[in-house]
Write an enzyme that holds these catalytic residues in place. Sequence first.
Site, mmCIF file in Angstrom:
data_model
loop_
_atom_site.group_PDB
_atom_site.id
_atom_site.type_symbol
_atom_site.label_atom_id
_atom_site.label_comp_id
_atom_site.label_asym_id
_atom_site.label_seq_id
_atom_site.Cartn_x
_atom_site.Cartn_y
_atom_site.Cartn_z
ATOM 1 N N LYS A 128 133.764 -63.988 -45.379
ATOM 2 C CA LYS A 128 132.724 -64.234 -44.255
ATOM 3 C C LYS A 128 132.961 -63.658 -42.882
ATOM 4 O O LYS A 128 132.155 -62.881 -42.390
ATOM 5 C CB LYS A 128 131.914 -65.560 -44.386
ATOM 6 C CG LYS A 128 130.659 -65.466 -43.347
ATOM 7 C CD LYS A 128 130.298 -66.837 -42.832
ATOM 8 C CE LYS A 128 129.381 -66.749 -41.849
ATOM 9 N NZ LYS A 128 128.777 -67.564 -41.029
ATOM 10 N N ASP A 186 126.232 -64.314 -28.331
ATOM 11 C CA ASP A 186 124.675 -64.734 -28.473
ATOM 12 C C ASP A 186 124.453 -64.331 -29.886
ATOM 13 O O ASP A 186 124.602 -62.668 -30.150
ATOM 14 C CB ASP A 186 123.649 -64.371 -27.582
ATOM 15 C CG ASP A 186 122.529 -65.277 -27.682
ATOM 16 O OD1 ASP A 186 122.654 -66.173 -28.171
ATOM 17 O OD2 ASP A 186 121.250 -64.793 -27.500
ATOM 18 N N LYS A 196 133.227 -72.692 -31.678
ATOM 19 C CA LYS A 196 133.049 -71.095 -31.328
ATOM 20 C C LYS A 196 134.434 -71.100 -30.549
ATOM 21 O O LYS A 196 135.020 -69.912 -30.881
ATOM 22 C CB LYS A 196 131.889 -71.144 -30.426
ATOM 23 C CG LYS A 196 131.501 -69.832 -30.694
ATOM 24 C CD LYS A 196 129.966 -69.685 -29.629
ATOM 25 C CE LYS A 196 128.967 -69.070 -30.680
ATOM 26 N NZ LYS A 196 127.718 -69.004 -29.812
ATOM 27 N N GLY A 256 124.441 -73.246 -40.563
ATOM 28 C CA GLY A 256 123.258 -72.585 -40.156
ATOM 29 C C GLY A 256 122.474 -72.005 -41.360
ATOM 30 O O GLY A 256 122.360 -72.822 -42.260
ATOM 31 N N TYR A 257 122.030 -70.649 -41.321
ATOM 32 C CA TYR A 257 121.217 -70.077 -42.163
ATOM 33 C C TYR A 257 122.204 -69.473 -43.582
ATOM 34 O O TYR A 257 121.499 -68.947 -44.312
ATOM 35 C CB TYR A 257 120.355 -69.001 -41.620
ATOM 36 C CG TYR A 257 119.597 -69.604 -40.372
ATOM 37 C CD1 TYR A 257 118.112 -69.987 -40.883
ATOM 38 C CD2 TYR A 257 119.935 -69.656 -39.255
ATOM 39 C CE1 TYR A 257 117.310 -70.350 -39.918
ATOM 40 C CE2 TYR A 257 118.802 -69.721 -38.131
ATOM 41 C CZ TYR A 257 117.748 -70.039 -38.667
ATOM 42 O OH TYR A 257 116.816 -70.662 -37.783
HETATM 43 P P1 IMP Z 1 124.359 -69.069 -31.240
HETATM 44 O O1 IMP Z 1 124.916 -67.617 -30.775
HETATM 45 O O2 IMP Z 1 125.569 -69.921 -31.061
HETATM 46 O O3 IMP Z 1 123.247 -69.213 -29.954
HETATM 47 O O4 IMP Z 1 123.600 -69.181 -32.323
HETATM 48 C C1 IMP Z 1 122.163 -69.185 -32.553
HETATM 49 C C2 IMP Z 1 121.842 -69.609 -34.149
HETATM 50 O O5 IMP Z 1 121.884 -68.436 -34.770
HETATM 51 C C3 IMP Z 1 122.899 -70.632 -34.891
HETATM 52 O O6 IMP Z 1 122.611 -71.965 -34.360
HETATM 53 C C4 IMP Z 1 122.304 -70.428 -36.064
HETATM 54 O O7 IMP Z 1 121.300 -71.198 -36.375
HETATM 55 C C5 IMP Z 1 122.209 -69.056 -36.303
HETATM 56 N N1 IMP Z 1 123.490 -68.179 -36.768
HETATM 57 C C6 IMP Z 1 124.204 -67.406 -35.675
HETATM 58 N N2 IMP Z 1 125.147 -66.859 -36.490
HETATM 59 C C7 IMP Z 1 125.015 -67.605 -37.865
HETATM 60 C C8 IMP Z 1 125.936 -67.373 -38.868
HETATM 61 O O8 IMP Z 1 127.164 -67.044 -39.174
HETATM 62 N N3 IMP Z 1 125.341 -68.277 -40.196
HETATM 63 C C9 IMP Z 1 124.544 -68.907 -39.899
HETATM 64 N N4 IMP Z 1 123.510 -69.138 -39.050
HETATM 65 C C10 IMP Z 1 123.914 -68.379 -37.834
#
Ligand code: IMP
Length: 193
Positions: free
Chosen positions: A169, A67, A13, A147-148
């Site tokens: 992306k 977030d 990140k 992730g997704y």
């Molecule tokens: P955080 O912002 O790191 O807490 O992310 C939360 C969760 O959202 C991640 O663990 C992913 O599962 C999902 N997520 C956030 N951004 C993305 C993305 O760009 N692609 C796919 N999944 C995402």
Amino acid sequence: MRKLIVSTSNMGKLREIQKYLASLPWQLQLKPKELEIEETGATFMENACLKASLVAKATGEWAIADDSGLMVDALDGAPGLYSARYGKTDKERIERLLRELGETENRKAQFICAVAIARSDGSIALQIEGICHGEITHQERGEGGFGYDPIFYVPTQQQTFAEMKPELKSKLSHRGKAFEKLIPQLRSLAAIG
Ligand code: IMP
């Protein structure tokens, strides 16, 4: 050069945020590892503000936090704030989402990213949200991203996030859109000194 503490322990990140903010005169630094912050907010923005504010107060420096998550219309906004905790692994999270959505016709979904910047006293200087609209596929498509990404389809590109080149992306994504809006404002803040 002003220091900006990135409220994450995740090097990935940090690198991503470094890329977005490369043109700005801020020196980015990871937050101290021992500083654990619980995400207790009721919205993505509350969590981003909470993280930025606590890290700023603890370090006495300006801080940035984000977030993000996925909201699926037919699941009343789930997984939402629980996107990271919807299953143990990316695979389990995707399987659960596809199972819960079943053959539902309404596949509309959006990725949300909230970003907050806190001053060294913990007060919030900037807060910005980016949204990327898309649809949930019936099966995984593509190998890239995380992730997704393999089930998030962007109709204007006819590709899932996982099928896109990373640069595309980064530009279209919720995070890309949030940082695009944030940069001119951060530049003004840096100019004020
Ligand atoms: P955080 O912002 O790191 O807490 O992310 C939360 C969760 O959202 C991640 O663990 C992913 O599962 C999902 N997520 C956030 N951004 C993305 C993305 O760009 N692609 C796919 N999944 C995402």
